[in-house]
Design an enzyme around this catalytic site. Structure first.
Site, PDB file in Angstrom:
ATOM      1  N   ARG A 101      50.496   7.983  78.045  1.00 27.28           N
ATOM      2  CA  ARG A 101      50.445   7.008  77.614  1.00 27.28           C
ATOM      3  C   ARG A 101      49.709   7.151  76.390  1.00 27.28           C
ATOM      4  NH1 ARG A 101      50.431   1.356  80.194  1.00 27.28           N
ATOM      5  NH2 ARG A 101      51.352   0.798  78.181  1.00 27.28           N
TER       6      ARG A 101
ATOM      7  N   ARG B  83      56.151  -8.722  81.960  1.00 25.47           N
ATOM      8  CA  ARG B  83      56.013  -7.714  80.616  1.00 25.47           C
ATOM      9  C   ARG B  83      56.688  -6.718  80.648  1.00 25.47           C
ATOM     10  NH1 ARG B  83      50.319  -4.813  79.866  1.00 25.47           N
ATOM     11  NH2 ARG B  83      49.614  -5.214  82.074  1.00 25.47           N
TER      12      ARG B  83
ATOM     13  N   TYR C  57      55.666  -1.620  83.755  1.00 21.79           N
ATOM     14  CA  TYR C  57      55.128  -1.862  84.491  1.00 21.79           C
ATOM     15  C   TYR C  57      56.210  -2.612  85.715  1.00 21.79           C
ATOM     16  CZ  TYR C  57      51.403  -1.830  81.719  1.00 21.79           C
ATOM     17  OH  TYR C  57      50.468  -1.237  80.715  1.00 21.79           O
TER      18      TYR C  57
ATOM     19  N   HIS D  17      46.176   2.082  88.824  1.00 22.73           N
ATOM     20  CA  HIS D  17      47.200   1.585  87.607  1.00 22.73           C
ATOM     21  C   HIS D  17      48.020   1.700  87.639  1.00 22.73           C
ATOM     22  CE1 HIS D  17      43.759   2.013  85.506  1.00 22.73           C
ATOM     23  NE2 HIS D  17      43.200   3.323  85.721  1.00 22.73           N
TER      24      HIS D  17
ATOM     25  N   GLU E 103      40.595   2.836  91.840  1.00 28.89           N
ATOM     26  CA  GLU E 103      40.923   2.018  91.275  1.00 28.89           C
ATOM     27  C   GLU E 103      42.087   2.551  91.205  1.00 28.89           C
ATOM     28  OE1 GLU E 103      39.161   4.263  87.625  1.00 28.89           O
ATOM     29  OE2 GLU E 103      40.654   4.005  86.328  1.00 28.89           O
TER      30      GLU E 103
ATOM     31  N   PRO F  43      43.352  -8.530  83.038  1.00 29.75           N
ATOM     32  CA  PRO F  43      44.219  -8.816  81.616  1.00 29.75           C
ATOM     33  C   PRO F  43      45.671  -8.509  81.878  1.00 29.75           C
ATOM     34  CG  PRO F  43      42.702  -7.113  81.062  1.00 29.75           C
ATOM     35  CD  PRO F  43      42.601  -7.751  82.222  1.00 29.75           C
ATOM     36  N   ASN F  44      46.182  -9.681  82.183  1.00 29.15           N
ATOM     37  CA  ASN F  44      48.270  -9.411  81.469  1.00 29.15           C
ATOM     38  C   ASN F  44      48.782  -8.588  82.888  1.00 29.15           C
ATOM     39  OD1 ASN F  44      48.091  -9.783  79.181  1.00 29.15           O
ATOM     40  ND2 ASN F  44      46.707  -8.248  78.620  1.00 29.15           N
TER      41      ASN F  44
ATOM     42  N   ASN G  69      42.113  -2.869  89.575  1.00 23.29           N
ATOM     43  CA  ASN G  69      43.481  -2.802  88.927  1.00 23.29           C
ATOM     44  C   ASN G  69      42.258  -3.864  87.152  1.00 23.29           C
ATOM     45  OD1 ASN G  69      45.037  -2.256  86.334  1.00 23.29           O
ATOM     46  ND2 ASN G  69      46.637  -2.272  87.960  1.00 23.29           N
TER      47      ASN G  69
ATOM     48  N   ALA H 257      43.493  -3.598  80.464  1.00 28.78           N
ATOM     49  CA  ALA H 257      43.402  -2.958  79.558  1.00 28.78           C
ATOM     50  C   ALA H 257      41.488  -2.937  79.528  1.00 28.78           C
ATOM     51  CB  ALA H 257      43.463  -3.499  77.981  1.00 28.78           C
TER      52      ALA H 257
END
Ligand code: DHK
Length: 149
Positions: free
Chosen positions: A107, A18, A23, A100, A98, A10-11, A74, A77
């Site tokens: 964070r 964003r 990012y 990110h 994986e 998502p996103n 990825n 969330a």
């Protein structure tokens, strides 16, 4: 030719727009182009996809059981929430990496835990979108190792 699935949660469709301070300014299409070019050099194909829906990501992982030599993911969330994505990945036999974009460990604490890491053969975090290209390179090694095992 073998195919590697590169799945995005998502996103990530908003990549480049964003929170660019976190990012970056490159888009998901830029990321796809970079991975596709490298995969071509390394001798495999990629299927690159993004969804905001958990069930869609799970369905793609199920498809990967028959169609993919490896998965780069990825999960956005869903990394921090989805036992269902972990279960789907546990039903996949090939290598899983994986990715990110941000350094999740720098964070909020809720980003420090990843369900997916319980299955992943490797994790890249905080390398920006370059992490996808590094994962693509690593995937070639893992697939080769798998062939000779
Ligand atoms: C992307 C997201 O959308 C977040 O929810 C994760 C990840 C981190 C990334 O850094 O690529 O916490």
């Amino acid at each position: 030719m073998q195919t590697v699935f590169i799945l995005n949660g998502p996103n990530l469709n908003l990549l480049g727009k964003r929170q660019p301070e976190i990012y970056g300014r490159e888009t998901l299409a830029d990321v796809e182009a970079g991975c596709r070019a490298l995969a071509g050099e390394l001798g495999f194909d990629i299927r690159f996809a993004q969804s905001n829906a958990e069930h869609q990501i799970i369905d793609w992982i199920h498809e990967a059981r028959e169609a993919a030599a490896g998965i780069i993911i990825n999960p956005g969330a869903f990394t921090h929430t989805s036992v269902a994505i972990l279960d789907a990945l546990n039903a996949f036999e090939g290598p899983v990496l994986e990715v990110h974009i941000s350094n999740v460990h720098k964070r909020e604490s809720f980003r420090h835990h990843s369900y997916v890491s319980l299955r992943a053969d490797g994790v890249i975090a905080g390398f920006g979108v370059e992490g996808y290209v590094l994962a693509t390179r690593r995937m070639a090694t893992l697939i080769l190792e798998g062939r000779s095992a």
